[in-house]
Write a protein that holds these residues in place. Structure first.
Motif, short mmCIF file in Angstrom:
data_model
loop_
_atom_site.label_atom_id
_atom_site.label_comp_id
_atom_site.label_asym_id
_atom_site.label_seq_id
_atom_site.Cartn_x
_atom_site.Cartn_y
_atom_site.Cartn_z
N ASP A 1 0.77 -1.21 0.01
CA ASP A 1 0.08 0.09 0.02
C ASP A 1 0.89 1.23 0.17
O ASP A 1 1.68 1.23 0.96
CB ASP A 1 -0.95 -0.11 1.27
CG ASP A 1 -1.62 1.20 1.42
OD1 ASP A 1 -2.40 1.65 0.51
OD2 ASP A 1 -1.49 1.87 2.41
N ASP B 1 0.71 4.04 1.08
CA ASP B 1 0.66 4.78 2.10
C ASP B 1 1.52 4.32 3.34
O ASP B 1 2.50 5.11 4.05
CB ASP B 1 -0.74 5.00 2.96
CG ASP B 1 -1.72 6.05 2.03
OD1 ASP B 1 -1.17 6.89 1.17
OD2 ASP B 1 -3.02 5.68 2.09
N GLN B 2 1.46 3.08 3.41
CA GLN B 2 2.53 2.21 4.38
C GLN B 2 4.09 2.32 3.75
O GLN B 2 4.77 2.87 4.69
CB GLN B 2 2.28 0.91 4.22
CG GLN B 2 2.74 -0.04 5.43
CD GLN B 2 2.33 -1.63 5.26
OE1 GLN B 2 1.48 -1.80 4.64
NE2 GLN B 2 3.20 -2.15 5.74
N ARG C 1 5.07 4.96 2.28
CA ARG C 1 5.36 6.40 2.39
C ARG C 1 5.85 6.54 3.91
O ARG C 1 6.84 7.05 4.26
CB ARG C 1 4.35 7.37 2.01
CG ARG C 1 4.62 8.94 2.32
CD ARG C 1 3.53 9.73 2.09
NE ARG C 1 2.91 9.61 0.59
CZ ARG C 1 3.49 10.42 -0.34
NH1 ARG C 1 4.38 11.29 -0.27
NH2 ARG C 1 2.73 10.39 -1.49
N GLN C 2 5.01 5.95 4.51
CA GLN C 2 5.67 6.01 6.01
C GLN C 2 6.96 5.42 6.43
O GLN C 2 7.48 5.89 7.15
CB GLN C 2 4.48 5.16 7.00
CG GLN C 2 3.14 6.25 7.30
CD GLN C 2 2.18 5.31 7.77
OE1 GLN C 2 2.41 4.14 8.52
NE2 GLN C 2 0.86 5.83 7.55
N SER D 1 2.33 12.96 -5.25
CA SER D 1 1.23 12.58 -4.55
C SER D 1 0.69 11.34 -4.28
O SER D 1 1.39 10.32 -4.87
CB SER D 1 0.10 13.37 -5.42
OG SER D 1 -0.21 12.61 -6.32
N ALA D 2 -0.03 10.89 -3.32
CA ALA D 2 -0.65 9.70 -3.18
C ALA D 2 -1.16 9.17 -4.25
O ALA D 2 -1.21 7.88 -4.73
CB ALA D 2 -1.75 9.69 -1.93
N GLN E 1 -0.58 5.52 -6.21
CA GLN E 1 -1.67 4.55 -6.47
C GLN E 1 -1.65 4.15 -7.98
O GLN E 1 -1.85 3.05 -8.09
CB GLN E 1 -2.83 5.29 -6.16
CG GLN E 1 -3.34 5.60 -4.72
CD GLN E 1 -3.57 4.42 -3.80
OE1 GLN E 1 -3.32 3.18 -4.37
NE2 GLN E 1 -3.54 4.46 -2.53
#
Ligand code: TYD
Length: 207
Positions: free
Chosen positions: A139, A141-142, A144-145, A160-161, A165
């Motif tokens: 994912d 977002d994961q 990115r973290q 960007s997100a 995606q």
């Protein structure tokens, strides 16, 4: 021990922060234990010219088609100077990204038409295709973290997100279209679990 046959060309793909480098490192070690001669390399990069182009591409904004041309220029040098000679010499090439990344990032991410990328891929590496492409899927977002914990972002990583995606979807679509070439692994799983899944797939080539 490998015989004098052609080596294997294995590429690793995924969004930034998926954990490719950890996997490549672990696999290189295990393959060497099996007495396989391994070349670890990356794109963009892998040659002095390719690394110079990488510095430019990761640091400087440019038109998406320019970016595609530079990616494939670096790739041409890499194929000619490193990948083809290694494969011809029975070495296994573990390559952090290859042409699938151009379809995912320049194609899906930046909107460069796939038929233009097809032309560049044909020019630059003709019939050469990876024997196996490991897609470390995660994912975004994961991912990115994870990235935020370990390093400062380069020009791609500040996208960007929605961009990531699109990149992830493009990778998954390519994997679905070519299931024989791709192995999709869950990058959210613990690293040793991911490594053993990849080794399971490689075991067919190890004696
Ligand atoms: P990578 O080496 O995976 O990044 P890092 O060392 O930071 O983990 O890749 C560098 C960036 O290059 C990555 O954001 C994706 C991008 N890239 C493309 O956009 N197209 C390509 O064809 C390739 C090979 C990489």
């Amino acid at each position: 021990m490998q015989t004098a046959s052609r080596g294997r060309f294995i590429t690793f793909e995924g969004v930034d922060g998926a954990g490719k480098s950890t996997q490549i490192e672990a696999l290189a070690q295990t393959l060497r234990q099996h007495r396989v001669a391994v070349v670890r390399t990356r794109e963009p990069g892998g040659t002095p010219l390719g690394e110079a182009l990488r510095t430019i591409m990761l640091g400087q904004a440019m038109d998406p088609l320019t970016e595609s041309l530079l990616m494939f220029a670096a790739r041409r040098e890499h194929v000619a100077q490193v990948i083809e000679p290694a494969l011809a010499g029975s070495q296994w090439v573990l390559c952090d990204r290859f042409t699938d990344a151009s379809y995912a990032y320049q194609g899906a991410g930046r909107g460069v038409p796939a038929d233009r990328l097809d032309v560049l891929a044909g020019w630059v590496h003709g019939r050469l295709q990876p024997d196996l492409t490991v897609l470390v899927d995660i994912d975004p977002d994961q991912a990115r973290q994870r990235r935020a914990q370990v390093r400062a972002a380069d020009r791609f990583e500040t996208e960007s997100a929605a961009f990531f995606q699109a990149v992830r979807s493009a990778y998954l679509a390519r994997a679905a279209a070519e299931p024989a070439r791709f192995l999709v692994v869950d990058g959210g799983a613990p690293a040793p679990v991911v490594t053993s899944k990849i080794l399971e797939r490689l075991s067919q080539w190890l004696r």
